[in-house]
Design an enzyme around this catalytic site. Structure first.
Site, PDB file in Angstrom:
ATOM      1  N   GLY A 135      36.835 101.757  25.001  1.00 47.42           N
ATOM      2  CA  GLY A 135      36.691 100.609  24.107  1.00 47.42           C
ATOM      3  C   GLY A 135      35.636  99.693  24.681  1.00 47.42           C
ATOM      4  O   GLY A 135      35.937  98.902  25.570  1.00 47.42           O
ATOM      5  N   ALA A 136      34.401  99.808  24.210  1.00 47.33           N
ATOM      6  CA  ALA A 136      33.312  99.148  24.946  1.00 47.33           C
ATOM      7  C   ALA A 136      32.265  98.526  24.040  1.00 47.33           C
ATOM      8  O   ALA A 136      31.067  98.742  24.204  1.00 47.33           O
ATOM      9  CB  ALA A 136      32.661 100.143  25.899  1.00 47.33           C
ATOM     10  N   SER A 177      46.809  90.798  26.770  1.00 45.81           N
ATOM     11  CA  SER A 177      46.588  89.601  25.957  1.00 45.81           C
ATOM     12  C   SER A 177      47.772  88.699  26.261  1.00 45.81           C
ATOM     13  O   SER A 177      48.842  89.196  26.671  1.00 45.81           O
ATOM     14  CB  SER A 177      46.595  89.970  24.469  1.00 45.81           C
ATOM     15  N   TYR A 184      51.416  93.121  17.192  1.00 51.85           N
ATOM     16  CA  TYR A 184      50.469  93.006  18.323  1.00 51.85           C
ATOM     17  C   TYR A 184      51.215  92.671  19.616  1.00 51.85           C
ATOM     18  O   TYR A 184      50.982  93.263  20.665  1.00 51.85           O
ATOM     19  CB  TYR A 184      49.429  91.931  17.991  1.00 51.85           C
ATOM     20  N   ALA A 232      54.376  93.162  20.327  1.00 53.44           N
ATOM     21  CA  ALA A 232      55.207  94.290  20.757  1.00 53.44           C
ATOM     22  C   ALA A 232      54.337  95.351  21.433  1.00 53.44           C
ATOM     23  O   ALA A 232      54.717  95.933  22.457  1.00 53.44           O
ATOM     24  CB  ALA A 232      55.937  94.881  19.543  1.00 53.44           C
ATOM     25  N   ALA A 233      53.160  95.592  20.877  1.00 49.07           N
ATOM     26  CA  ALA A 233      52.274  96.631  21.426  1.00 49.07           C
ATOM     27  C   ALA A 233      51.762  96.243  22.806  1.00 49.07           C
ATOM     28  O   ALA A 233      51.742  97.058  23.736  1.00 49.07           O
ATOM     29  CB  ALA A 233      51.105  96.862  20.467  1.00 49.07           C
ATOM     30  N   LYS A 234      51.338  94.984  22.960  1.00 48.58           N
ATOM     31  CA  LYS A 234      50.777  94.559  24.257  1.00 48.58           C
ATOM     32  C   LYS A 234      51.882  94.420  25.305  1.00 48.58           C
ATOM     33  O   LYS A 234      51.673  94.708  26.477  1.00 48.58           O
ATOM     34  CB  LYS A 234      50.011  93.243  24.095  1.00 48.58           C
TER      35      LYS A 234
HETATM   36  N1  LIG Z   1      39.086  88.763  21.585  1.00 46.09           N
HETATM   37  C1  LIG Z   1      40.119  88.094  22.037  1.00 46.09           C
HETATM   38  O1  LIG Z   1      40.268  86.874  21.803  1.00 46.09           O
HETATM   39  C2  LIG Z   1      41.149  88.824  22.886  1.00 46.09           C
HETATM   40  C3  LIG Z   1      42.170  88.049  23.467  1.00 46.09           C
HETATM   41  C4  LIG Z   1      43.118  88.696  24.252  1.00 46.09           C
HETATM   42  C5  LIG Z   1      43.043  90.064  24.433  1.00 46.09           C
HETATM   43  N2  LIG Z   1      42.051  90.787  23.847  1.00 46.09           N
HETATM   44  C6  LIG Z   1      42.034  92.241  24.053  1.00 46.09           C
HETATM   45  O2  LIG Z   1      40.818  92.606  24.693  1.00 46.09           O
HETATM   46  C7  LIG Z   1      40.393  93.886  24.230  1.00 46.09           C
HETATM   47  C8  LIG Z   1      38.943  93.827  23.749  1.00 46.09           C
HETATM   48  O3  LIG Z   1      38.760  92.709  22.902  1.00 46.09           O
HETATM   49  P1  LIG Z   1      37.332  92.363  22.262  1.00 46.09           P
HETATM   50  O4  LIG Z   1      37.383  90.964  21.790  1.00 46.09           O
HETATM   51  O5  LIG Z   1      36.222  92.800  23.155  1.00 46.09           O
HETATM   52  O6  LIG Z   1      37.409  93.299  20.993  1.00 46.09           O
HETATM   53  P2  LIG Z   1      36.231  93.959  20.138  1.00 46.09           P
HETATM   54  O7  LIG Z   1      36.826  94.240  18.799  1.00 46.09           O
HETATM   55  O8  LIG Z   1      34.980  93.146  20.213  1.00 46.09           O
HETATM   56  O9  LIG Z   1      35.972  95.327  20.924  1.00 46.09           O
HETATM   57  C9  LIG Z   1      36.936  96.354  20.959  1.00 46.09           C
HETATM   58  C10 LIG Z   1      36.195  97.667  21.077  1.00 46.09           C
HETATM   59  O10 LIG Z   1      37.175  98.709  21.230  1.00 46.09           O
HETATM   60  C11 LIG Z   1      36.857  99.750  20.341  1.00 46.09           C
HETATM   61  N3  LIG Z   1      38.085 100.463  19.989  1.00 46.09           N
HETATM   62  C12 LIG Z   1      39.098 100.009  19.206  1.00 46.09           C
HETATM   63  N4  LIG Z   1      40.053 100.954  19.119  1.00 46.09           N
HETATM   64  C13 LIG Z   1      39.628 102.010  19.844  1.00 46.09           C
HETATM   65  C14 LIG Z   1      40.169 103.278  20.116  1.00 46.09           C
HETATM   66  N5  LIG Z   1      41.339 103.670  19.612  1.00 46.09           N
HETATM   67  N6  LIG Z   1      39.471 104.113  20.930  1.00 46.09           N
HETATM   68  C15 LIG Z   1      38.284 103.750  21.443  1.00 46.09           C
HETATM   69  N7  LIG Z   1      37.710 102.570  21.196  1.00 46.09           N
HETATM   70  C16 LIG Z   1      38.378 101.706  20.424  1.00 46.09           C
HETATM   71  C17 LIG Z   1      36.198  99.079  19.140  1.00 46.09           C
HETATM   72  O11 LIG Z   1      35.352  99.965  18.405  1.00 46.09           O
HETATM   73  C18 LIG Z   1      35.379  97.971  19.831  1.00 46.09           C
HETATM   74  O12 LIG Z   1      34.084  98.391  20.188  1.00 46.09           O
HETATM   75  C19 LIG Z   1      41.409  94.325  23.172  1.00 46.09           C
HETATM   76  O13 LIG Z   1      42.363  95.176  23.774  1.00 46.09           O
HETATM   77  C20 LIG Z   1      42.054  93.013  22.756  1.00 46.09           C
HETATM   78  O14 LIG Z   1      43.380  93.208  22.287  1.00 46.09           O
HETATM   79  C21 LIG Z   1      41.099  90.176  23.091  1.00 46.09           C
END
Ligand SMILES: NC(=O)c1ccc[n+]([C@@H]2O[C@H](COP(=O)([O-])OP(=O)(O)OC[C@H]3O[C@@H](n4cnc5c(N)ncnc54)[C@H](O)[C@@H]3O)[C@@H](O)[C@H]2O)c1
Length: 304
Positions: free
Chosen positions: A13-14, A142, A155, A157-159
């Site tokens: 996830g990048a 999260s 969300y 529950a999953a985290k």
């Molecule tokens: N953005 C926030 O405010 C926030 C806050 C707390 C936690 N998070 C967590 O941080 C992580 C990243 O957040 P972000 O803001 O960079 O999100 P984002 O949506 O910008 O990036 C997530 C990336 O993961 C990829 N992805 C999603 N599901 C996938 C899968 N099954 N396999 C491979 N790739 C996958 C997406 O294509 C995307 O490029 C997530 O796990 C999110 O729950 C985010």
């Protein structure tokens, strides 16, 4: 520099926010990085970003919830770089819904997403890591893993499941010198300005009566450090957990949340040390891959 010299990493996830910034910082510290994303465009863009800066990485398209895709990513990484030392997982799906309106398919999709990716990435990565004496697995959580959130039952529950999974797998893998730790961001700066609403960026916005929605000012008022995490804050914590500097840590969770989780819930820092969200907006710069992206703009595209 060189905190991760000779190490090899996979980031599941990048995109350009948290995952891409982590890939950037791992590579900047000397790691060679496989970048896997469900979006081919996101994976390619991140690797292009690394290569433009003379850093080493390659892109793969794949789903972190697919046993086959993750196995393939680990095999390709080991074939290319000879080993695997670091795995960073944040793959999953979010479905927001009031608990009374929650559709069962959405529930299954959400709840099975983050912990399932956690299990699959851990299984394949740990099997590769044990061949070369150990490694470090890091899951991005999260605050939803630690608190209840209105409209966020799936969300949360999953985290929370991913948090418990990480702690348990840390114990299963400790004797193999494979460490499992987590990083907990709260709502991120990029998220705040891209998806949250308030009157400043949309004059027609009215606060909904339903719970679960709050303005940026209300959120800012809850932050002891009077700021939100940037992707680089999460990436620095991840570099530390990936490196030998944290070699005595496993099963731990690093809160990178401006103090949010550790404050007394009914105490609102903003009531004692007010900061107007407009002033805050003017004081920050959004980032992509941890590099400045330019000033914030309002709903008309004007700098705030
Ligand atoms: N953005 C926030 O405010 C926030 C806050 C707390 C936690 N998070 C967590 O941080 C992580 C990243 O957040 P972000 O803001 O960079 O999100 P984002 O949506 O910008 O990036 C997530 C990336 O993961 C990829 N992805 C999603 N599901 C996938 C899968 N099954 N396999 C491979 N790739 C996958 C997406 O294509 C995307 O490029 C997530 O796990 C999110 O729950 C985010």
């Amino acid at each position: 520099m060189d905190r991760l010299k000779d190490k090899v990493a996979i980031v599941f996830g990048a995109g350009p926010n948290i995952g891409g910034t982590i890939a950037h910082f791992l590579a900047r510290e000397g790691a060679r990085v496989c970048v896997m994303d469900i979006s081919q465009e996101a994976a390619n863009e991140t690797v292009q970003f690394l290569r433009d800066r003379g850093l080493e990485g390659f892109a793969l398209t794949g789903n972190g919830r697919s046993d086959e895709d993750v196995k393939n990513a680990v095999e390709q990484t080991v074939a290319r770089y000879g080993r695997l030392d670091i795995a960073v997982n944040m793959a999953g799906r979010v479905h927001w819904s009031h608990v009374l309106d929650m559709k069962l398919d959405d529930w299954h999709d959400s709840v099975a997403s983050f912990p399932t990716a956690g299990l699959i990435t851990t299984q394949h990565c740990a099997r590769a890591m044990m061949k070369t004496g150990g490694g470090s697995i890091i899951h991005i959580l999260s605050t939803a893993a630690h608190f209840g959130e209105a409209d966020g039952a799936a969300y949360c529950a999953a985290k929370a499941a991913l948090l418990s999974f990480a702690r348990s797998s840390a114990l299963d893998l400790a004797h193999l010198n494979i460490r499992v730790n987590t990083v907990t961001p709260c709502s991120m700066e990029h998220q705040l300005w891209s998806t949250m609403k308030d009157e400043m960026f949309d004059p027609n916005w009215k606060q909904p009566e339903r719970t679960g929605f709050y303005s940026r000012q209300e959120y800012l008022d809850q932050m002891p450090l009077r700021r939100f995490p940037k992707a680089s804050d999460i990436a620095w914590a991840t570099v530390f957990l990936a490196s030998d500097e944290s070699s005595c840590m496993t099963g731990a969770d690093l809160a990178v949340d401006g103090g949010l989780r550790h404050k007394y819930p009914t105490w609102s820092p903003g009531k004692h040390y007010p900061l107007d969200v407009r002033d805050y907006a003017r004081s920050i710069q959004l980032t992509r891959y941890g590099e400045p992206q330019g000033p914030l703009t309002d709903h008309l595209g004007e700098p705030v």
